[in-house]
Design a protein around this motif. Structure first.
Motif, PDB file in Angstrom:
ATOM      1  N   ASN A 164      56.180   0.433 -13.416  1.00 33.74           N
ATOM      2  CA  ASN A 164      55.892  -1.215 -13.136  1.00 33.74           C
ATOM      3  C   ASN A 164      55.171  -1.359 -11.867  1.00 33.74           C
ATOM      4  OD1 ASN A 164      55.779  -3.911 -13.759  1.00 33.74           O
ATOM      5  ND2 ASN A 164      57.941  -4.246 -12.757  1.00 33.74           N
ATOM      6  N   LEU A 165      53.974  -0.932 -11.465  1.00 36.04           N
ATOM      7  CA  LEU A 165      53.403  -0.920 -10.205  1.00 36.04           C
ATOM      8  C   LEU A 165      53.235  -2.436  -9.803  1.00 36.04           C
ATOM      9  CD1 LEU A 165      51.075   2.064 -10.529  1.00 36.04           C
ATOM     10  CD2 LEU A 165      53.373   2.090  -9.499  1.00 36.04           C
ATOM     11  N   PRO A 166      53.497  -2.648  -8.482  1.00 37.33           N
ATOM     12  CA  PRO A 166      53.343  -4.162  -7.888  1.00 37.33           C
ATOM     13  C   PRO A 166      51.926  -4.163  -7.530  1.00 37.33           C
ATOM     14  CG  PRO A 166      54.337  -2.727  -6.319  1.00 37.33           C
ATOM     15  CD  PRO A 166      54.210  -1.786  -7.639  1.00 37.33           C
ATOM     16  N   PHE A 167      50.860  -3.678  -8.221  1.00 37.56           N
ATOM     17  CA  PHE A 167      49.404  -3.901  -8.019  1.00 37.56           C
ATOM     18  C   PHE A 167      48.428  -4.757  -9.031  1.00 37.56           C
ATOM     19  CE2 PHE A 167      51.146   0.336  -6.049  1.00 37.56           C
ATOM     20  CZ  PHE A 167      51.161  -0.229  -4.915  1.00 37.56           C
ATOM     21  N   ALA A 168      47.586  -5.187  -8.775  1.00 35.08           N
ATOM     22  CA  ALA A 168      46.664  -5.795  -9.591  1.00 35.08           C
ATOM     23  C   ALA A 168      45.842  -4.732 -10.351  1.00 35.08           C
ATOM     24  CB  ALA A 168      45.469  -6.731  -9.031  1.00 35.08           C
ATOM     25  N   ASP A 169      45.447  -5.160 -11.528  1.00 34.58           N
ATOM     26  CA  ASP A 169      44.397  -4.407 -12.130  1.00 34.58           C
ATOM     27  C   ASP A 169      43.266  -3.978 -11.384  1.00 34.58           C
ATOM     28  OD1 ASP A 169      46.279  -5.123 -14.249  1.00 34.58           O
ATOM     29  OD2 ASP A 169      44.716  -6.446 -15.558  1.00 34.58           O
ATOM     30  N   VAL A 203      44.696   3.843   2.392  1.00 31.44           N
ATOM     31  CA  VAL A 203      45.717   4.719   1.431  1.00 31.44           C
ATOM     32  C   VAL A 203      47.162   4.070   1.338  1.00 31.44           C
ATOM     33  CG1 VAL A 203      47.118   6.889   1.126  1.00 31.44           C
ATOM     34  CG2 VAL A 203      44.686   6.914   1.947  1.00 31.44           C
ATOM     35  N   VAL A 204      47.416   3.861   0.168  1.00 31.88           N
ATOM     36  CA  VAL A 204      48.845   3.122   0.056  1.00 31.88           C
ATOM     37  C   VAL A 204      49.686   4.434  -0.338  1.00 31.88           C
ATOM     38  CG1 VAL A 204      50.257   1.362  -1.226  1.00 31.88           C
ATOM     39  CG2 VAL A 204      47.746   0.836  -0.772  1.00 31.88           C
ATOM     40  N   ALA A 205      50.878   4.534   0.531  1.00 34.64           N
ATOM     41  CA  ALA A 205      51.788   5.464   0.183  1.00 34.64           C
ATOM     42  C   ALA A 205      52.963   4.717  -0.482  1.00 34.64           C
ATOM     43  CB  ALA A 205      52.549   6.109   1.452  1.00 34.64           C
ATOM     44  N   ALA A 206      53.083   5.191  -1.833  1.00 32.43           N
ATOM     45  CA  ALA A 206      54.092   4.364  -2.701  1.00 32.43           C
ATOM     46  C   ALA A 206      55.341   5.249  -3.077  1.00 32.43           C
ATOM     47  CB  ALA A 206      53.431   3.511  -3.701  1.00 32.43           C
ATOM     48  N   ASP A 207      56.536   4.655  -3.168  1.00 29.40           N
ATOM     49  CA  ASP A 207      57.504   5.463  -3.403  1.00 29.40           C
ATOM     50  C   ASP A 207      58.692   4.747  -3.801  1.00 29.40           C
ATOM     51  OD1 ASP A 207      58.118   8.893  -3.111  1.00 29.40           O
ATOM     52  OD2 ASP A 207      59.834   7.624  -3.382  1.00 29.40           O
ATOM     53  N   PHE A 246      52.509   1.294   3.370  1.00 30.96           N
ATOM     54  CA  PHE A 246      53.863   1.973   2.584  1.00 30.96           C
ATOM     55  C   PHE A 246      54.519   0.700   1.927  1.00 30.96           C
ATOM     56  CE2 PHE A 246      53.211   3.896   6.758  1.00 30.96           C
ATOM     57  CZ  PHE A 246      53.419   5.228   6.571  1.00 30.96           C
ATOM     58  N   VAL A 247      54.823   1.028   0.706  1.00 31.78           N
ATOM     59  CA  VAL A 247      55.090   0.347  -0.479  1.00 31.78           C
ATOM     60  C   VAL A 247      56.141   0.761  -1.170  1.00 31.78           C
ATOM     61  CG1 VAL A 247      54.537  -1.125  -2.311  1.00 31.78           C
ATOM     62  CG2 VAL A 247      52.865  -1.016  -0.567  1.00 31.78           C
ATOM     63  N   GLU A 248      57.401   0.079  -1.380  1.00 36.67           N
ATOM     64  CA  GLU A 248      58.258   0.577  -2.508  1.00 36.67           C
ATOM     65  C   GLU A 248      57.805   0.220  -3.891  1.00 36.67           C
ATOM     66  OE1 GLU A 248      63.202   0.209  -3.145  1.00 36.67           O
ATOM     67  OE2 GLU A 248      62.499  -0.233  -1.094  1.00 36.67           O
ATOM     68  N   ALA A 249      57.832   1.129  -4.904  1.00 32.48           N
ATOM     69  CA  ALA A 249      57.398   0.661  -6.138  1.00 32.48           C
ATOM     70  C   ALA A 249      57.853   1.662  -7.080  1.00 32.48           C
ATOM     71  CB  ALA A 249      55.846   1.134  -5.978  1.00 32.48           C
ATOM     72  N   LEU A 271      49.028   3.893 -13.792  1.00 31.38           N
ATOM     73  CA  LEU A 271      47.865   4.256 -12.871  1.00 31.38           C
ATOM     74  C   LEU A 271      46.704   3.998 -13.432  1.00 31.38           C
ATOM     75  CD1 LEU A 271      49.632   7.952 -12.006  1.00 31.38           C
ATOM     76  CD2 LEU A 271      49.232   5.889 -10.476  1.00 31.38           C
ATOM     77  N   PHE A 272      46.501   4.163 -14.827  1.00 30.94           N
ATOM     78  CA  PHE A 272      45.384   3.813 -15.416  1.00 30.94           C
ATOM     79  C   PHE A 272      44.862   2.240 -15.283  1.00 30.94           C
ATOM     80  CE2 PHE A 272      42.536   2.438 -19.076  1.00 30.94           C
ATOM     81  CZ  PHE A 272      41.727   3.401 -19.187  1.00 30.94           C
ATOM     82  N   ARG A 273      46.011   1.350 -15.308  1.00 33.17           N
ATOM     83  CA  ARG A 273      45.670  -0.091 -15.328  1.00 33.17           C
ATOM     84  C   ARG A 273      45.201  -0.471 -13.940  1.00 33.17           C
ATOM     85  NH1 ARG A 273      48.418  -3.925 -12.948  1.00 33.17           N
ATOM     86  NH2 ARG A 273      50.350  -2.784 -12.485  1.00 33.17           N
ATOM     87  N   VAL A 274      45.765   0.314 -12.866  1.00 30.63           N
ATOM     88  CA  VAL A 274      45.593  -0.231 -11.420  1.00 30.63           C
ATOM     89  C   VAL A 274      44.281   0.515 -10.940  1.00 30.63           C
ATOM     90  CG1 VAL A 274      47.889  -0.643 -10.987  1.00 30.63           C
ATOM     91  CG2 VAL A 274      46.980   1.332 -10.329  1.00 30.63           C
TER      92      VAL A 274
END
Length: 244
Positions: A113-118, A81-85, A106-109, A143-146
């Motif tokens: 503009n999410l810092p994750f790949a498709d 699980v990635v907890a992003a905020d 944990f990721v600041e996001a 959210l759909f993209r990632v």
């Protein structure tokens, strides 16, 4: 604004102001939520976890994770699980409480503009956070993209109770009682004034469902929790791209 001055966001939802407001309430956030929901927050979190249905080996994004209570609930399944905020203060509190969980990161996001790949995640979820994004439709598209094709979306958000009498009582509670509860709990009451405004301004269940469909999700459905105080929205990313 001085560091100790209460930070109050408004319906313009400037990301810096909203993030700063959550930074200030991070330490007492869960305590205040439990007080103002009379403990229903735990029931809603359990319902969200069941709706996400995390499985060992899956990769799940919990966006707007706050203090990561929901993230930790998902991670207990064995999923990564990635907890992003976007609030550094919330993430710091999350790491203090749950940083020992090996399968929780944990990721600041920025939700827009999410810092994750498709197609990186098997499931994505947000609890009580989409309402605080200044461009919620863009967040739904991100959210759909990632999400992987066939992947799952779960949005738990404050909503509109369908029964008129209960809705009136709920509005009175939010307007007159909720900020006082926050102040008694030792939290920035002005922040909860904003949260009340954001709940009142938020679209109802059917309109949010339409936003989710417009972002490309299918099998969109919702169910009310606690008479519609919150609504649990679910959807799926199609296995194949939609035709033009």
């Amino acid at each position: 604004m001085t560091p100790n001055e209460p930070n109050r966001a408004d319906l313009g939802k400037d990301p810096a102001r909203v993030s700063g407001m959550f930074d200030q309430v991070a330490a007492g956030y869960d305590r205040t939520n439990t007080a103002m929901t009379f403990g229903n927050d735990a029931l809603w979190r359990a319902a969200t976890t069941r709706a996400v249905a995390p499985k060992p080996g899956e990769r799940i994004l919990d966006l707007g994770a706050g203090t990561a209570s929901s993230s930790a609930s998902l991670a207990r399944s064995g999923a990564a699980v990635v907890a992003a905020d976007f609030s550094p203060g919330m993430l710091a509190e999350a790491q203090r409480r749950h940083g020992s969980m090996r399968n929780l990161s944990f990721v600041e996001a920025d939700a827009t503009n999410l810092p994750f790949a498709d197609a990186e995640f098997d499931a994505v979820t947000m609890s009580y956070a989409l309402r605080n994004v200044n461009e919620p439709k863009k967040a739904l598209a991100e959210l759909f993209r990632v999400t992987k094709p066939g992947g799952r979306l779960v949005i738990n958000e404050f909503s509109t109770p369908p029964a008129k009498l209960f809705r009136s009582a709920y509005r009175f509670y939010n307007d007159q009682v909720l900020p006082r509860v926050a102040r008694v709990a030792g939290t920035n009451g002005d922040a909860y004034d904003y949260l009340n405004e954001s709940i009142r301004d938020w679209p109802d269940q059917k309109r949010l469902s339409a936003w989710i469909r417009d972002a490309g999700w299918t099998n969109v459905a919702y169910r009310n929790l606690s008479f519609g105080i919150v609504a649990l929205h679910r959807a799926t990313k199609p296995q194949t791209p939609a035709s033009a």
